[in-house]
Motif scaffolding. Sequence first.
Motif, PDB file in Angstrom:
ATOM      1  N   HIS A  84      -6.967   2.043   6.755  1.00  0.00           N
ATOM      2  CA  HIS A  84      -7.528   1.707   5.448  1.00  0.00           C
ATOM      3  C   HIS A  84      -8.900   1.047   5.622  1.00  0.00           C
ATOM      4  O   HIS A  84      -9.835   1.331   4.859  1.00  0.00           O
ATOM      5  N   MET A 133       0.845  -1.194   0.000  1.00  0.00           N
ATOM      6  CA  MET A 133       0.000   0.000   0.000  1.00  0.00           C
ATOM      7  C   MET A 133       0.884   1.248   0.000  1.00  0.00           C
ATOM      8  O   MET A 133       1.857   1.316   0.730  1.00  0.00           O
ATOM      9  N   ARG A 134       0.521   2.219  -0.861  1.00  0.00           N
ATOM     10  CA  ARG A 134       1.218   3.519  -0.831  1.00  0.00           C
ATOM     11  C   ARG A 134       0.333   4.506  -0.076  1.00  0.00           C
ATOM     12  O   ARG A 134      -0.864   4.593  -0.302  1.00  0.00           O
ATOM     13  N   VAL A 135       0.952   5.240   0.844  1.00  0.00           N
ATOM     14  CA  VAL A 135       0.188   6.115   1.729  1.00  0.00           C
ATOM     15  C   VAL A 135       0.676   7.548   1.573  1.00  0.00           C
ATOM     16  O   VAL A 135       1.893   7.803   1.555  1.00  0.00           O
ATOM     17  N   GLY A 166       0.285   8.058  -6.628  1.00  0.00           N
ATOM     18  CA  GLY A 166      -0.300   6.709  -6.679  1.00  0.00           C
ATOM     19  C   GLY A 166      -0.728   6.206  -5.313  1.00  0.00           C
ATOM     20  O   GLY A 166      -0.576   5.013  -5.010  1.00  0.00           O
ATOM     21  N   ALA A 167      -1.277   7.106  -4.486  1.00  0.00           N
ATOM     22  CA  ALA A 167      -1.652   6.714  -3.128  1.00  0.00           C
ATOM     23  C   ALA A 167      -2.842   5.757  -3.132  1.00  0.00           C
ATOM     24  O   ALA A 167      -3.795   5.941  -3.886  1.00  0.00           O
ATOM     25  N   ASP A 168      -2.760   4.716  -2.300  1.00  0.00           N
ATOM     26  CA  ASP A 168      -3.903   3.837  -2.063  1.00  0.00           C
ATOM     27  C   ASP A 168      -4.701   4.317  -0.862  1.00  0.00           C
ATOM     28  O   ASP A 168      -5.831   3.892  -0.639  1.00  0.00           O
ATOM     29  N   LEU A 169      -4.062   5.162  -0.058  1.00  0.00           N
ATOM     30  CA  LEU A 169      -4.700   5.674   1.153  1.00  0.00           C
ATOM     31  C   LEU A 169      -4.116   7.045   1.450  1.00  0.00           C
ATOM     32  O   LEU A 169      -2.901   7.223   1.411  1.00  0.00           O
ATOM     33  N   VAL A 173      -9.784   7.790  -4.426  1.00  0.00           N
ATOM     34  CA  VAL A 173      -8.712   7.338  -3.525  1.00  0.00           C
ATOM     35  C   VAL A 173      -9.282   7.273  -2.103  1.00  0.00           C
ATOM     36  O   VAL A 173      -9.994   8.186  -1.670  1.00  0.00           O
ATOM     37  N   THR A 202     -12.436   2.503   4.090  1.00  0.00           N
ATOM     38  CA  THR A 202     -13.126   1.751   3.041  1.00  0.00           C
ATOM     39  C   THR A 202     -14.371   1.032   3.561  1.00  0.00           C
ATOM     40  O   THR A 202     -14.935   0.177   2.860  1.00  0.00           O
TER      41      THR A 202
END
Length: 416
Positions: free
Chosen positions: A299, A1-3, A62-65, A87, A303
């Motif tokens: 996360h 995961m990218r934060v 490219g953040a996932d969170l 995102v 979500t």
Amino acid sequence: MRVLLVGGGGREHALALGLIRDPGVEGLVAAPGNPGIASVAEVREVDACDPAAVAGLAVEVGADLVVIGPEAPLVAGVADAVRAKGVAAFGPSAEAARLEGSKTFAKEVMTAAGVPTARAHTCTDAESTARALDEFGAPYVVKNDGLAAGKGVVVTEDRAAALRHAQDCGRVVVEEYLAGPEVSLFVVTDGEAALPLLPAQDFKRVGDGDSGPNTGGMGAYAPLPWAPPGLVDEVMADVVHPTLAELRRRGTPFAGLLYVGLALTAAGPRVIEFNARFGDPETQVVLALLETPLAGLLHAAATGTLATHPPLRWRDGAAVTVVVAADGYPASPHTGDVITGAERAGIIHAGTARRAADGALLSAGGRVLCGTATGPDLAAARDAAYALVRGVELAGSHHRTDIAAAAVEGRIAVPG
Ligand code: AMP
């Protein structure tokens, strides 16, 4: 995961340390960050209160969170803008963040939800303020109705000072004084499911023995050896779930970190305030004890999957943090002074900056840094935190010498 972590204070440095400990985190970008955060994350410039800029950065990296630390970006709608880009964002919508952004709104929600809190009146002129002060009597509690970074509250025996603060603020909430030890309870929520973190205590007044003016917080410790058993369950049932239900009912569910500031009065726990984000400096101690991977937890809240998250795991022992404040804090902090001795594990940066010419570490805010330590018990954690602070040199700086002292010595009693 990218934060992507938004913010640049002590809370965000503590969040950054928690996030990089999570094996699920492959990359951490912080914006705008600070010199402490820069040693564990890639730091990017951004106006944290510009929703479009933060959302754009989230996509770019490219953040996932996206984890939003401070209240001002939340109130400005940063979480909404990030979610609009698809995102996941940890932090409430601007609408739900009004729980912190407006004391009047928070009181309305509490009243509708039947949450125990201080009786209060919103006042906009001297006459109604005076009436409210006299109704509740001394000590007087006068709160700025808007966002005040935790510093808009005056608690005083001096009626004239209470009136002056009201006049300076314009619109205030005057409320009944709540007597009893204070507790900060952080709750991670996706709007429906909610997981409480360990209760902590912070120290708002600048001086030892709770003397002097209120500050953003001068230190904290967790857990609370004196807290009544069942306290957290009681607060979840009487405060947190009714509040979350009321916000869902209004169509503005609160997902993120609900900070419940409580006084444990003779009549039971009473809410002093809600905040819409992690508290600073309690975050430093609570996250120092959290074993559960932090990014995974945040996360899940972001979500809507918190209901299936495993129970939280905690380290044994205790944590203490002691804030080192700049000369003149809180009235008029002096900045730009050289700091030495800060390059050690456990030093968390709050208001620091690097001098461009030579990279020297400088003070850049009122609360400059804090020494955070864990230990097998509160006494050991306290000794270790003070050892860290004693190693820091900053001209004119000051810190409280009694953080966690009363708890270590068993001097805190819950009335009733
Ligand atoms: P707040 O910004 O609402 O958290 O207030 C800052 C601090 O002022 C709190 O942490 C308390 O120490 C104090 N305070 C606020 N409201 C009250 C109250 N009704 N009774 C006693 N102390 C209060």
